[in-house]
Design an enzyme around this catalytic site. Structure first.
Site, short mmCIF file in Angstrom:
data_model
loop_
_atom_site.label_atom_id
_atom_site.label_comp_id
_atom_site.label_asym_id
_atom_site.label_seq_id
_atom_site.Cartn_x
_atom_site.Cartn_y
_atom_site.Cartn_z
N GLU A 184 9.09 1.14 1.86
CA GLU A 184 7.78 0.91 2.49
C GLU A 184 6.71 0.61 1.45
O GLU A 184 6.64 1.27 0.41
CB GLU A 184 7.37 2.14 3.30
CG GLU A 184 6.03 2.00 4.00
CD GLU A 184 5.70 3.20 4.87
OE1 GLU A 184 4.69 3.13 5.60
OE2 GLU A 184 6.44 4.20 4.83
N GLU B 193 2.30 4.66 14.37
CA GLU B 193 2.00 5.61 13.31
C GLU B 193 0.49 5.65 13.12
O GLU B 193 -0.03 5.35 12.05
CB GLU B 193 2.72 5.20 12.02
CG GLU B 193 2.80 6.35 11.01
CD GLU B 193 3.47 5.96 9.71
OE1 GLU B 193 4.50 6.56 9.39
OE2 GLU B 193 2.96 5.05 9.03
#
Length: 277
Positions: free
Chosen positions: A155, A256
């Site tokens: 990520e 998220e």
């Protein structure tokens, strides 16, 4: 197209945190969702007791939701840490101790995406030495993920909020993905494209989508500014997700975002109930 054509899952480490961990899967199901993801829930230990693992597994199964993403141990998250795998000494050892634990837990629930956060630069440590350690640990993680039929996610975070993390752009994250795949020959390392983080970096989102959709294993969203629900900021998330889909990505979209000053179940009003499953 639009939001109703996407597959959304709820990140239970940032949403429903007003509830105890074991109550969150059922809360997501009650809100109409069929899938969830998690940061590593036990921030103090990479190797929790079997009873704790079993209790979370049971809570997810009882709720009838699918676990679609799980982080490896990443230190204090949320908090000052941004991962463990590039940190020499105890944190790297914790990451290694966690690799098979997390992979086996993911397999027990049919989860096929494991996220390995890189970690911060450490004062007094050669960045090249950290990167060498990181590649070693990412190779271990990729092999463990392959063993359980999962992809390894890398990520890109954002520099304003994570100034000591060197993986703070889409090109840099994809560079690491390519290095891991070259080292293992497995091809199961993928980019985790978090549109909030990329937007915080000031990256050209349509360009990043076009360039990296074929190497993307998971997508996460939050609006910007504020990291709130879609519609709370200025990102054209509906259009961006249409572009992601048209570029060939058909996987889950992780929610998220922070719910703000309201219960988490009230933060989904942007998404029709019929589109949450």
């Amino acid at each position: 197209m639009g939001f109703s054509d996407q597959r959304f899952d709820v990140n239970l480490s940032i949403l429903f945190t007003e509830l105890p961990l074991l109550e969150r899967p059922a809360a997501a199901a009650a809100a109409g969702f069929k899938a969830v993801e998690l940061w590593w829930p036990w921030v103090e230990t990479p190797t929790p007791e079997r009873s704790e693992l079993d209790a979370l597994k049971q809570a997810i199964e009882d709720a009838g939701v699918q676990l679609v993403g799980l982080n490896f141990y990443a230190g204090q998250l949320p908090g000052p840490d941004r991962g463990a795998l590039s940190i020499p000494g105890e944190e790297s050892e914790k990451f290694r101790a966690n690799v098979d634990v997390a992979a086996d837990f993911a397999r027990s629930l049919g989860c096929t995406a494991l996220n390995a956060l890189y970690g911060n630069r450490v004062d007094g440590v050669d960045p090249a030495a950290q990167d060498e350690l990181a590649l070693e640990n990412l190779v271990l993680a990729a092999r463990a993920a392959h063993r359980v039929g999962a992809v390894l996610l890398v990520e890109a975070l954002n520099a304003p909020e994570s100034p000591y993390c060197p993986i703070a752009s889409a090109p840099k994250a994809v560079e690491i993905v390519d290095k891991v795949n070259e080292a293992t020959g497995l091809g199961n390392a993928k980019f985790l494209m978090d549109l909030y983080h990329l937007s915080m970096n000031g990256e050209d989102l349509p360009q990043a989508i076009a360039a990296y959709a074929d190497k993307t294993g998971h997508v996460q969203i939050a609006d910007n500014p504020g990291r709130g629900a879609p519609g709370s900021g200025s990102l054209p998330l509906e259009d961006l997700l249409d572009q992601v889909r048209k570029a060939g990505y058909e996987g889950w979209i992780g929610l998220e975002y922070k719910p703000g000053d309201r219960p988490s179940h009230e933060s989904f009003d942007w998404l029709p109930a019929g589109a949450r499953g």
